[in-house]
Enzyme design. Structure first.
Site, mmCIF file in Angstrom:
data_model
loop_
_atom_site.group_PDB
_atom_site.id
_atom_site.type_symbol
_atom_site.label_atom_id
_atom_site.label_comp_id
_atom_site.label_asym_id
_atom_site.label_seq_id
_atom_site.Cartn_x
_atom_site.Cartn_y
_atom_site.Cartn_z
ATOM 1 N N GLU A 58 0.857 -1.187 0.101
ATOM 2 C CA GLU A 58 -0.074 0.026 0.051
ATOM 3 C C GLU A 58 0.692 1.141 0.017
ATOM 4 O O GLU A 58 0.339 2.131 -0.670
ATOM 5 C CB GLU A 58 -0.775 -0.001 1.109
ATOM 6 C CG GLU A 58 -1.941 -1.023 1.509
ATOM 7 C CD GLU A 58 -1.370 -2.267 2.003
ATOM 8 O OE1 GLU A 58 0.015 -2.563 1.997
ATOM 9 O OE2 GLU A 58 -2.272 -2.872 2.723
ATOM 10 N N ARG B 47 4.257 5.665 -3.089
ATOM 11 C CA ARG B 47 5.386 6.358 -3.161
ATOM 12 C C ARG B 47 5.600 6.277 -4.579
ATOM 13 O O ARG B 47 6.101 7.222 -5.299
ATOM 14 C CB ARG B 47 6.543 5.543 -2.562
ATOM 15 C CG ARG B 47 6.899 5.888 -1.241
ATOM 16 C CD ARG B 47 7.812 4.983 -0.667
ATOM 17 N NE ARG B 47 8.099 5.559 0.624
ATOM 18 C CZ ARG B 47 9.035 6.664 0.877
ATOM 19 N NH1 ARG B 47 9.565 7.425 0.043
ATOM 20 N NH2 ARG B 47 8.998 7.313 1.962
ATOM 21 N N CYS C 237 -1.318 0.404 7.850
ATOM 22 C CA CYS C 237 -1.463 0.829 6.516
ATOM 23 C C CYS C 237 -3.047 1.277 6.656
ATOM 24 O O CYS C 237 -3.475 2.368 5.960
ATOM 25 C CB CYS C 237 -1.648 -0.199 5.504
ATOM 26 S SG CYS C 237 -0.154 -0.806 5.015
ATOM 27 N N LYS D 42 -2.231 4.921 7.638
ATOM 28 C CA LYS D 42 -1.932 5.855 6.480
ATOM 29 C C LYS D 42 -2.772 6.025 5.498
ATOM 30 O O LYS D 42 -2.804 7.102 5.234
ATOM 31 C CB LYS D 42 -0.790 5.199 5.966
ATOM 32 C CG LYS D 42 0.614 4.885 7.007
ATOM 33 C CD LYS D 42 1.894 4.629 6.216
ATOM 34 C CE LYS D 42 2.982 4.625 7.118
ATOM 35 N NZ LYS D 42 4.266 4.319 6.614
ATOM 36 N N LYS E 252 8.186 11.348 13.384
ATOM 37 C CA LYS E 252 9.335 10.512 13.012
ATOM 38 C C LYS E 252 10.711 11.012 13.503
ATOM 39 O O LYS E 252 10.531 12.162 13.781
ATOM 40 C CB LYS E 252 9.460 10.456 11.662
ATOM 41 C CG LYS E 252 9.369 9.027 10.863
ATOM 42 C CD LYS E 252 9.536 8.894 9.492
ATOM 43 C CE LYS E 252 8.348 8.388 8.844
ATOM 44 N NZ LYS E 252 7.512 8.975 8.067
HETATM 45 ZN ZN LIG Z 1 0.130 -2.796 6.029
#
Ligand SMILES: [Zn+2]
Length: 413
Positions: free
Chosen positions: A80, A85, A228, A231, A403
């Site tokens: 995913e 990207r 995921c 995100k 991050k």
């Molecule tokens: Zn995942």
């Protein structure tokens, strides 16, 4: 049957089939396939990015990088994330075309020379299985249940509160009383440690709590990557283009999320995971499961996750790459310097800086971006994007960890 979803799934699977074998699973291995399909202004569908992958580096592996290696290794290689990207790489290429006054499939200038999306252009996301994290938590269907006494199998009621925090999975069947084993699909993604609600790990329905942000499962110790589901939720809320591209293009949203056939799926859990658990997220993509299933999905004959990823993108030049351990396949740490994946942070950042140069030259007649800017500061300079993200973080995404800045404080030159 949803026609668009079916076509999106078939296009992604066909594109995958057309790519060479390197990086694809062996006979006993499985992987996840994700892709993004463009519906252009003539309503033609085409795959613009595609990736496979199941792996994620641990926090320790990530910390173990030398300065020159910062931004060059992929921490999160779930399909995913790689497909997104590759999509960003596609966007840079389209941006380059429009800046050079060539025809782009998706962008154009408006009267005030701002770059906008062409009318009737839309993006449709495919994933061969339900994304890890919150979207993956839902009761198993009757044929997946394991009854301990067949005469006592009763239907369960699923009661899912609308607001985040009020989400609970309950059952009107007390499992021990009815002698029925009632269970849910589980995710390897663990709740972020600062979330108030944490998994209970009780047997059956109370194994997980639903709603909290989760960290991806990884090898050995904890990873730094979000699941995921989380995100996807972030991309849904503020756009899939990310911070850097937000300097140049409008927010880009996904109109359809299509999950491949022959895998566990719950539309309700997907909706919850992608937007309903966040009170301040308004965009609701269509969520559907296709009948078409991905041939190399997890199944009885394919039990091992494939360690490599393939990444493909509809751009001129190098379209296909294979990665292992977050680096180009065949590239050891010793030889990694200067030999980066085109979708690594470092390479996408480099593309961004070139485009900003082009943009400034054309729009402002000058060439003056500061070459010494760090990746971190370049992202921070996307003020509109950062403002939307901070607003969301203050509201629904409070537990989203930042991050480590040292991993983002690299310069290219
Ligand atoms: Zn995942």
């Amino acid at each position: 049957m949803n026609n668009l979803a079916e076509r999106v799934a078939c296009l992604c699977c066909d594109k995958y089939d057309s790519l060479k074998k390197t990086g694809k699973p062996k006979e006993n291995e499985w992987t996840v396939l994700a892709g993004i399909v463009l519906k252009d202004s003539t309503q033609t569908l085409s795959v613009i990015s595609l990736a496979t992958g199941t792996k994620c580096l641990s926090g320790t592996e990530l910390m173990d990088v030398e300065k020159w290696e910062c931004g060059s290794r992929l921490s999160d290689s779930h399909a995913e994330v790689l497909a997104r990207r590759a999509f960003q790489r596609y966007l840079y290429n389209q941006l380059d075309l429009v800046l050079r006054n060539k025809s782009s499939n998706i962008f154009e200038h408006n009267e005030s020379r701002k770059i906008i999306l062409k009318e009737n252009v839309s993006f449709h996301y495919f994933c061969s299985q339900t994304p890890c994290g919150d979207c993956s938590i839902f009761p198993q269907t009757d044929d997946e249940l394991v009854p301990t006494d067949e005469s006592c199998v009763k239907r369960r009621r699923i009661d899912i509160g609308e607001a985040r925090g009020a989400c609970t999975l309950t059952s009107n069947v007390a499992s021990r009383e009815s002698n029925t084993y009632v269970d849910i699909h589980r995710t390897g993604a663990k709740c972020v440690s600062t979330e108030k609600e944490q998994d209970l790990y009780h047997p059956g329905l109370n194994y997980h709590v639903i709603g909290p942000l989760r960290i991806k499962p990884g090898r050995g110790d904890r990873t730094l990557s979000m699941s995921c589901s989380d995100k996807l939720a972030k991309w849904n809320a503020i756009g899939i283009q990310g911070a850097l591209l937000s300097r140049l293009v409008p927010p880009i949203r996904i109109d359809t999320i299509c999950i491949g056939g022959q895998c566990p799926f719950s539309e309700a859990a997907m909706r919850r995971g992608v937007h309903e658990r966040f009170a301040d997220v308004a965009h609701c993509p269509d969520i559907v499961q296709s009948e078409k299933g991905f041939a190399h999905r997890k199944q009885t004959t394919r039990t091992q996750p494939c360690p490599s990823s393939i990444i493909w993108c509809a751009v001129p030049g190098r379209q296909l790459e294979v990665s292992v351990d977050g680096r180009k396949q065949g590239v050891t740490k010793k030889k990694a310097r200067g030999n980066y994946l085109t979708i690594s942070r470092r390479e996408l950042f480099s593309t961004f800086l070139k485009i900003v140069d082009e943009f400034d030259k054309i729009e402002n007649g000058e060439k003056n971006h500061p070459k010494k800017i760090t990746y971190y500061h370049a992202k921070q300079s996307s003020t509109t994007y950062q403002r939307s993200w901070q607003k969301l973080k203050f509201g629904s995404f409070q537990a989203w960890p930042d991050k480590p800045t040292h991993l983002q404080e690299f310069v290219l030159f």
